[in-house]
Design an enzyme around this catalytic site. Structure first.
Site, PDB file in Angstrom:
ATOM      1  N   PHE A  92      28.775  53.750  26.078  1.00 57.45           N
ATOM      2  CA  PHE A  92      29.049  52.328  25.828  1.00 57.45           C
ATOM      3  C   PHE A  92      29.222  51.606  27.176  1.00 57.45           C
ATOM      4  O   PHE A  92      29.866  52.144  28.087  1.00 57.45           O
ATOM      5  CB  PHE A  92      30.326  52.222  24.978  1.00 57.45           C
ATOM      6  CG  PHE A  92      30.563  50.850  24.440  1.00 57.45           C
ATOM      7  CD1 PHE A  92      29.860  50.390  23.333  1.00 57.45           C
ATOM      8  CD2 PHE A  92      31.474  49.997  25.036  1.00 57.45           C
ATOM      9  CE1 PHE A  92      30.071  49.110  22.827  1.00 57.45           C
ATOM     10  CE2 PHE A  92      31.696  48.716  24.540  1.00 57.45           C
ATOM     11  CZ  PHE A  92      30.985  48.271  23.428  1.00 57.45           C
ATOM     12  N   ARG A 127      22.273  48.420  12.707  1.00 57.51           N
ATOM     13  CA  ARG A 127      23.162  49.570  12.424  1.00 57.51           C
ATOM     14  C   ARG A 127      23.792  49.417  11.040  1.00 57.51           C
ATOM     15  O   ARG A 127      24.369  48.370  10.721  1.00 57.51           O
ATOM     16  CB  ARG A 127      24.265  49.667  13.479  1.00 57.51           C
ATOM     17  CG  ARG A 127      23.761  49.867  14.892  1.00 57.51           C
ATOM     18  CD  ARG A 127      24.897  50.202  15.844  1.00 57.51           C
ATOM     19  NE  ARG A 127      25.991  49.248  15.807  1.00 57.51           N
ATOM     20  CZ  ARG A 127      27.116  49.346  16.500  1.00 57.51           C
ATOM     21  NH1 ARG A 127      27.288  50.402  17.291  1.00 57.51           N
ATOM     22  NH2 ARG A 127      28.066  48.438  16.429  1.00 57.51           N
ATOM     23  N   TYR A 187      40.194  50.462  15.962  1.00 56.88           N
ATOM     24  CA  TYR A 187      39.843  49.338  15.076  1.00 56.88           C
ATOM     25  C   TYR A 187      38.553  49.570  14.298  1.00 56.88           C
ATOM     26  O   TYR A 187      38.137  48.711  13.540  1.00 56.88           O
ATOM     27  CB  TYR A 187      39.774  48.014  15.857  1.00 56.88           C
ATOM     28  CG  TYR A 187      39.036  48.056  17.178  1.00 56.88           C
ATOM     29  CD1 TYR A 187      37.650  48.143  17.221  1.00 56.88           C
ATOM     30  CD2 TYR A 187      39.735  48.017  18.385  1.00 56.88           C
ATOM     31  CE1 TYR A 187      36.976  48.179  18.440  1.00 56.88           C
ATOM     32  CE2 TYR A 187      39.072  48.050  19.607  1.00 56.88           C
ATOM     33  CZ  TYR A 187      37.698  48.135  19.628  1.00 56.88           C
ATOM     34  OH  TYR A 187      37.046  48.180  20.824  1.00 56.88           O
ATOM     35  N   LYS A 188      37.907  50.726  14.515  1.00 52.08           N
ATOM     36  CA  LYS A 188      36.661  50.978  13.776  1.00 52.08           C
ATOM     37  C   LYS A 188      36.991  51.764  12.506  1.00 52.08           C
ATOM     38  O   LYS A 188      37.540  51.213  11.553  1.00 52.08           O
ATOM     39  CB  LYS A 188      35.661  51.716  14.668  1.00 52.08           C
ATOM     40  CG  LYS A 188      35.282  50.951  15.936  1.00 52.08           C
ATOM     41  CD  LYS A 188      34.332  51.768  16.785  1.00 52.08           C
ATOM     42  CE  LYS A 188      34.081  51.153  18.140  1.00 52.08           C
ATOM     43  NZ  LYS A 188      33.340  49.898  18.098  1.00 52.08           N
ATOM     44  N   ASP A 227      35.214  59.697  25.056  1.00 50.89           N
ATOM     45  CA  ASP A 227      35.530  58.441  24.374  1.00 50.89           C
ATOM     46  C   ASP A 227      35.208  58.656  22.888  1.00 50.89           C
ATOM     47  O   ASP A 227      34.041  58.849  22.515  1.00 50.89           O
ATOM     48  CB  ASP A 227      34.684  57.303  24.979  1.00 50.89           C
ATOM     49  CG  ASP A 227      35.005  55.942  24.349  1.00 50.89           C
ATOM     50  OD1 ASP A 227      35.541  55.913  23.221  1.00 50.89           O
ATOM     51  OD2 ASP A 227      34.696  54.917  24.979  1.00 50.89           O
TER      52      ASP A 227
HETATM   53  C1  LIG Z   1      32.514  53.884  22.733  1.00 49.83           C
HETATM   54  C2  LIG Z   1      33.277  52.622  22.966  1.00 49.83           C
HETATM   55  N1  LIG Z   1      34.137  52.542  23.979  1.00 49.83           N
HETATM   56  C3  LIG Z   1      34.846  51.417  24.206  1.00 49.83           C
HETATM   57  C4  LIG Z   1      34.690  50.312  23.410  1.00 49.83           C
HETATM   58  C5  LIG Z   1      35.423  49.026  23.672  1.00 49.83           C
HETATM   59  O1  LIG Z   1      36.578  49.199  24.338  1.00 49.83           O
HETATM   60  P1  LIG Z   1      37.788  48.142  24.241  1.00 49.83           P
HETATM   61  O2  LIG Z   1      38.677  48.646  23.152  1.00 49.83           O
HETATM   62  O3  LIG Z   1      38.392  48.169  25.563  1.00 49.83           O
HETATM   63  O4  LIG Z   1      37.201  46.812  23.897  1.00 49.83           O
HETATM   64  C6  LIG Z   1      33.807  50.356  22.344  1.00 49.83           C
HETATM   65  C7  LIG Z   1      33.647  49.168  21.478  1.00 49.83           C
HETATM   66  O5  LIG Z   1      32.897  49.100  20.558  1.00 49.83           O
HETATM   67  C8  LIG Z   1      33.096  51.531  22.116  1.00 49.83           C
HETATM   68  O6  LIG Z   1      32.215  51.603  21.109  1.00 49.83           O
END
Ligand SMILES: Cc1ncc(COP(=O)(O)O)c(C=O)c1O
Length: 421
Positions: free
Chosen positions: A124, A381, A227-228, A202
């Site tokens: 990401f 998606r 939040y997902k 991540d």
């Molecule tokens: C793999 C991944 N890392 C990080 C983030 C975003 O990070 P943050 O919570 O700092 O906005 C996302 C957002 O969709 C993501 O998919």
């Protein structure tokens, strides 16, 4: 044969079907974007109302002792249950971006692994930005971004070759946000260990739908958003995991008072907390943490192994439906076809993806609206959140895409894009 009857039958057999009513749903709308922002749990709304009206509204400052100071530890313990770690190896708070900064900074400031930074083209963007920024701050070698011939999956031989030649800190997203490709976590952790490297995982697209187990997968460091698929709410706090034996060897770059051994002594010399609390910085985000707890509780009750089983079955159902109904319209599936190699979204590639996405969201007359999302260059998606997505949702969504293609509805849609797609 996949048809409406089959979709309904699968829903009656679904062991998680009772969880759907734990979330708010809009009528005549199918939500396939839980891989971006999960739905609102009914309980979360009640909890927030209670905290706002009673704990903040009336009890005020006393609520720190009565309710709020223990909140982080309670959530950390639940995340530990969910992810196969110990409560004292988890820390909740901040955004994923800030946490990644803290973790990579801590590793670069330590002597645990060499100061080479590796990531890949499936990661990401924020992860890549953070790592590249830190490479500059630490004046180390530029970050290596291992690039693959497509967005579909990683070339593991290429990735391993890079780790062997330039051991150090490797940052990967367990489930790729583009294609949903799922990395083999344990074997890569073992490979990294053999080669004097650490993988920082991540888990943003994995937590809540993939049965991650930190101990079994020999994970040393991880982080992710909530939040997902955990349905923690917009901007819900992120979490970090650090294996116990590494915690005392790592220091957060932010020496805030909540990271102090005894924050409420108010003494001036900074003494970092012995445990994972050293990665705290300031006052925790109470309202957001209250909101996120309901989603975590529901995931634990549903059982992440059962969620994973349903996710694999539902994404397979979706793949078969796509092959059956959408193949003639020029869609390609940009997600691994083997369900063991993917997370919980299916990505379709089509040159008109954005306008098709918008046609789904806008809907037609009294027909259903479907909410997926779009990612550049041309990916549509379809997120499957097994805790509330039904087989019927998937069936009707594919039928709706078929209808849009048959009637060429997308041709009437402007290609203008809002900020969030
Ligand atoms: C793999 C991944 N890392 C990080 C983030 C975003 O990070 P943050 O919570 O700092 O906005 C996302 C957002 O969709 C993501 O998919």
């Amino acid at each position: 044969m996949i048809d409406l009857k089959q979709a309904n039958y699968l829903d009656t057999q679904d062991v998680l079907k009772t969880f759907r009513k734990e979330f708010y749903h809009n009528s005549n709308e199918i939500y396939l974007d839980g891989n971006s922002l999960g739905k609102l749990p009914v309980k979360a709304k009640d909890s927030i109302n209670n905290v706002v009206e009673n704990q903040w509204g009336q009890n005020l400052i006393r609520s720190w002792n009565d309710h709020w100071l223990s909140l982080s530890a309670r959530i950390e313990s639940k995340l530990a249950t969910l992810l196969g770690g110990s409560p004292d190896e988890l820390k909740v708070g901040e955004s994923t971006s800030v946490n990644l900064y803290k973790l990579i900074h801590a590793l670069l400031s330590s002597t645990i692994v060499p100061k080479n930074l590796i990531t890949d083209s499936l990661n990401f963007p924020t992860d890549v930005y953070i790592i590249e920024g830190l490479a500059k701050q630490f004046h180390c070698n530029p970050t290596t971004i291992v690039s693959y011939s497509s967005d579909l999956k990683a070339d593991l031989n290429l990735l391993k070759k890079e780790i062997k030649e330039n051991p150090g800190i490797v940052c990967l997203s367990l489930v790729s946000y583009k294609s949903s490709w799922l990395y083999p976590m344990r074997s890569l952790n073992e490979y990294a260990e053999e080669n004097n490297s650490i993988i920082v995982w991540d888990l943003s697209h994995a937590v809540g739908v993939v049965d991650v187990h930190f101990k079994e997968s020999k994970t040393k460091i991880a982080l992710g958003c909530t939040y997902k698929f955990l349905n923690g709410g917009p901007g819900a706090p992120s979490f970090i995991y650090i294996k116990k034996d590494l915690i005392s060897r790592l220091n957060s770059p932010i020496q805030g008072w909540f990271g102090h051994e005894r924050p409420f002594d108010f003494s001036l010399p900074f003494i970092p907390a012995k445990g994972i609390n050293r990665f705290d910085a300031g006052t925790p985000q109470i309202l957001s943490m209250v909101a996120m707890e309901a989603g975590i509780d529901l995931t634990i009750q549903a059982g992440v192994k059962r969620i994973r089983q349903k996710s694999q079955a539902q994404t397979q159902f979706l793949v078969e439906l796509i092959n059956l109904k959408l193949h003639p319209y020029g869609f390609e599936i940009e997600t691994p076809l083997n369900s063991n190699e993917r997370g919980s979204h299916i990505t379709l590639k089509h040159k008109e993806s954005w306008r098709i996405c918008k046609a789904l969201i806008v809907g037609k007359a009294a027909g259903i609206k479907v909410i997926p999302d779009f990612r550049p260059p041309d990916y549509l998606r379809l997120g499957v959140a097994p805790i509330y997505t039904s087989y019927l949702d998937l069936f009707l969504s594919v039928e709706r895409i078929e209808q849009i293609m048959q009637n060429r509805e997308y041709e009437d849609i402007s290609s203008e894009m809002p900020t969030v797609t």
